[in-house]
Design a protein around this motif. Structure first.
Motif, PDB file in Angstrom:
ATOM      1  N   THR A   3      -7.839  -8.231   4.692  1.00 40.68           N
ATOM      2  CA  THR A   3      -8.821  -9.114   4.057  1.00 40.68           C
ATOM      3  C   THR A   3      -8.455  -9.387   2.605  1.00 40.68           C
ATOM      4  N   GLN A   4      -7.957  -8.348   1.917  1.00 40.83           N
ATOM      5  CA  GLN A   4      -7.537  -8.510   0.526  1.00 40.83           C
ATOM      6  C   GLN A   4      -6.418  -9.543   0.404  1.00 40.83           C
ATOM      7  N   SER A  21      -7.946   0.707  11.429  1.00 38.86           N
ATOM      8  CA  SER A  21      -8.687   1.525  10.470  1.00 38.86           C
ATOM      9  C   SER A  21      -9.375   0.648   9.429  1.00 38.86           C
ATOM     10  N   GLN A  22     -10.324   1.247   8.738  1.00 40.99           N
ATOM     11  CA  GLN A  22     -11.027   0.519   7.683  1.00 40.99           C
ATOM     12  C   GLN A  22     -10.052   0.117   6.579  1.00 40.99           C
ATOM     13  N   GLU A  23      -9.084   1.028   6.262  1.00 40.62           N
ATOM     14  CA  GLU A  23      -8.100   0.729   5.214  1.00 40.62           C
ATOM     15  C   GLU A  23      -7.243  -0.465   5.583  1.00 40.62           C
ATOM     16  N   SER A  34      -7.954  -2.930   7.818  1.00 41.97           N
ATOM     17  CA  SER A  34      -8.763  -4.151   7.852  1.00 41.97           C
ATOM     18  C   SER A  34      -9.051  -4.659   6.444  1.00 41.97           C
ATOM     19  N   ALA A  35      -9.364  -3.716   5.537  1.00 41.95           N
ATOM     20  CA  ALA A  35      -9.656  -4.113   4.155  1.00 41.95           C
ATOM     21  C   ALA A  35      -8.416  -4.687   3.474  1.00 41.95           C
ATOM     22  N   ALA A  36      -7.238  -4.105   3.754  1.00 44.98           N
ATOM     23  CA  ALA A  36      -5.994  -4.596   3.145  1.00 44.98           C
ATOM     24  C   ALA A  36      -5.664  -5.998   3.634  1.00 44.98           C
ATOM     25  N   THR A  86      -1.385   5.427   4.246  1.00 43.18           N
ATOM     26  CA  THR A  86      -2.530   4.635   4.681  1.00 43.18           C
ATOM     27  C   THR A  86      -2.685   4.702   6.200  1.00 43.18           C
ATOM     28  N   ASP A  94      -7.728 -13.019   0.955  1.00 44.92           N
ATOM     29  CA  ASP A  94      -8.472 -13.447  -0.231  1.00 44.92           C
ATOM     30  C   ASP A  94      -7.518 -13.926  -1.320  1.00 44.92           C
ATOM     31  N   LYS A 127       0.858  -1.180   0.000  1.00 43.21           N
ATOM     32  CA  LYS A 127       0.000   0.000   0.000  1.00 43.21           C
ATOM     33  C   LYS A 127       0.900   1.238   0.000  1.00 43.21           C
TER      34      LYS A 127
END
Length: 478
Positions: free
Chosen positions: A380-381, A372-374, A376-378, A356, A384, A352
């Motif tokens: 999860t990415q 942060s949302q960023e 947590s999303a990273a 961030t 995945d 990233k």
């Protein structure tokens, strides 16, 4: 009248007293050695001065520059520069618990350009006093040495900040010039004495010419500074010719002068690493795009290697871990796919940017900040991507014709953000990433710190010498 210096055979020992001001603040007071005070002075306690403070909460050490061996013992060393603050690195912070051990703590935290023996006062060592002179010309009253900020000056508040990495660079420059100038002096003395001795032995009537005064420009050129400092330094043509000679004779140099070859190779690697560190810092400051960071890591793959505790090699950049082939299109694109060079087990690296956010600024509960949302999303990415790589690994190996990769346990590496500043924020971040089982989170400033440690590790050892180059301070008698 005070003695100018102590005897070389008698090491002076003043009185250091440490007072605990609060739970987090320790203050050191120093009374100079008896032989630094006039024998007629009946009240040596009047020279007792505050010389340092250790703040455990701020993680800083503050010293007061002073002289010991002067007509007025414990007088100010500088006219304007009154305090020098050292912000401790993560390595040095562990010694704060023993803040009462001032001398031990100072020897660890104070850089080599400063005097570390309180019996000779605090301040810059002799060969680096020009730093203080320049700061005083800029009306600086407080100097901060840090690993967390770039070198700058706050003219309004009379505060200068010098990055520790820059300070080390200043020291290396000065030390190199001193060593070269000493070597030049030795050669000149040898040549002059040789000519005089040969003339005397041969009963020659020829008058031996005494070396005349060398101009600054001639001296600088002989010492070997580059044309950044003097116009008649090595020209562009001369540098190209030198490189041509090296290229044409590289095999002979390696065979006949292996030590010189290795030294040249190491010097080039150090220069490349130093430039990489400068570029890394500049990109953090300028807040460049994710694509630019991917380019940097692709051009310098060893930086990714530093993120692992095992030997790894790159398999594919911009790898399609969810497609039919690693190099093909697909929705699941990882920035880098790497593997253990011994077991072939793969890992995914997602990059990233330093900008961030890692932790919410507002506390979820007292002293607790959520990811942060960023972030947590990273995470999860990456998980995945790991899932799809494990799911499609067989078809990927066949279609890509890359068979020496395995997915025994795919690790995700996420390079993201900068280490939070506040204590609660740092604690919350460490909680989160310590419990991130399959995704290892590394910040950009942690990678930068690893590069700096590597640079320091690769620096050649300083040669042992009894000369004054590395150890002399204005107050020292030798």
């Amino acid at each position: 009248m005070a003695l100018p210096y102590p005897s070389e055979s008698l090491q002076p020992e003043g009185l250091l007293e440490v007072e605990q001001i609060s739970d987090c603040l320790y203050r050191g007071y120093f009374t100079p050695p008896a032989n630094a005070i006039s024998q007629y002075d009946r009240n040596p306690d009047q020279y007792k001065r505050r010389i340092a403070e250790v703040d455990i909460q701020l993680k800083t050490i503050t010293i007061v520059p002073f002289k010991v061996w002067s007509l007025v013992p414990m007088s100010k060393r500088y006219f304007k520069l009154a305090e020098i603050v050292f912000e401790l690195s993560g390595y040095e912070e562990r010694y704060l618990e023993g803040a009462w051990d001032f001398e031990g703590l100072l020897s660890i935290a104070v850089p080599e350009v400063f005097t570390q023996d309180i019996n000779y006062g605090f301040g810059f060592k002799k060969h680096y006093t020009h730093i203080a002179s320049i700061l005083e010309q800029l009306d600086v009253e407080k100097l901060v040495i840090t690993t967390k900020q770039k070198t700058n000056i706050d003219a309004a508040n009379h505060i200068a900040t010098i990055n520790r990495f820059d300070l080390d660079g200043f020291k290396r420059t000065v030390d190199t010039i001193i060593r070269r100038s000493q070597a030049l002096t030795v050669n000149m003395k040898r040549d002059a004495l040789s000519a005089a001795l040969f003339a005397a032995l041969q009963n020659s009537d020829t008058t031996v010419k005494t070396p005349g005064k060398i101009s600054k420009e001639e001296f600088v050129t002989l010492v070997g500074k580059t044309n950044r400092f003097v116009e008649n330094g090595a020209t562009s043509t001369e540098r190209k010719e030198a490189l041509t000679v090296i290229h044409k004779n590289v095999n002979k140099i390696f065979e006949q002068q292996p030590q010189e070859f290795i030294k040249l190779k190491n010097d080039l690697e150090l220069v490349n690493l130093e430039k990489l560190i400068e570029r890394f810092e500049g990109m953090i400051e300028k807040k460049v795009s994710e694509a630019q960071w991917q380019t940097l890591f692709q051009q310098n793959p060893f930086v990714i290697n530093m993120a692992f505790g095992i030997p790894v090699v790159s398999v594919q950049g911009q790898a399609s871990v969810g497609g039919r082939r690693l190099s093909g299109g697909g929705e699941k694109i990882a920035d880098f796919l790497v593997k253990n060079s011994l077991s072939n087990n793969t890992a995914i690296v997602e990059i990233k940017t330093p900008a961030t956010n890692l932790i919410y600024a507002t506390a979820y509960r007292s002293g607790v900040h959520g990811p942060s949302q960023e972030l947590s999303a990273a995470v999860t990415q990456v998980l995945d991507q790991v899932y799809f790589l494990q799911k499609e690994i067989n078809s990927i190996k066949v279609n890509s014709k890359i068979y020496n990769i395995e997915t025994y346990h795919v690790l995700g590496i996420l390079i993201v953000g900068l280490t939070p500043k506040g204590t609660d924020e740092q604690k919350s971040f460490e909680y989160f990433r310590a419990n991130s089982k399959n995704v290892q989170i590394i910040t950009f400033d942690e990678l930068l710190e690893k590069l700096k440690y590597l640079y320091q590790f690769l620096l050649p050892d300083k040669p042992h010498t009894t000369s004054s180059v590395d150890s002399v301070d204005d107050d020292l008698p030798f």
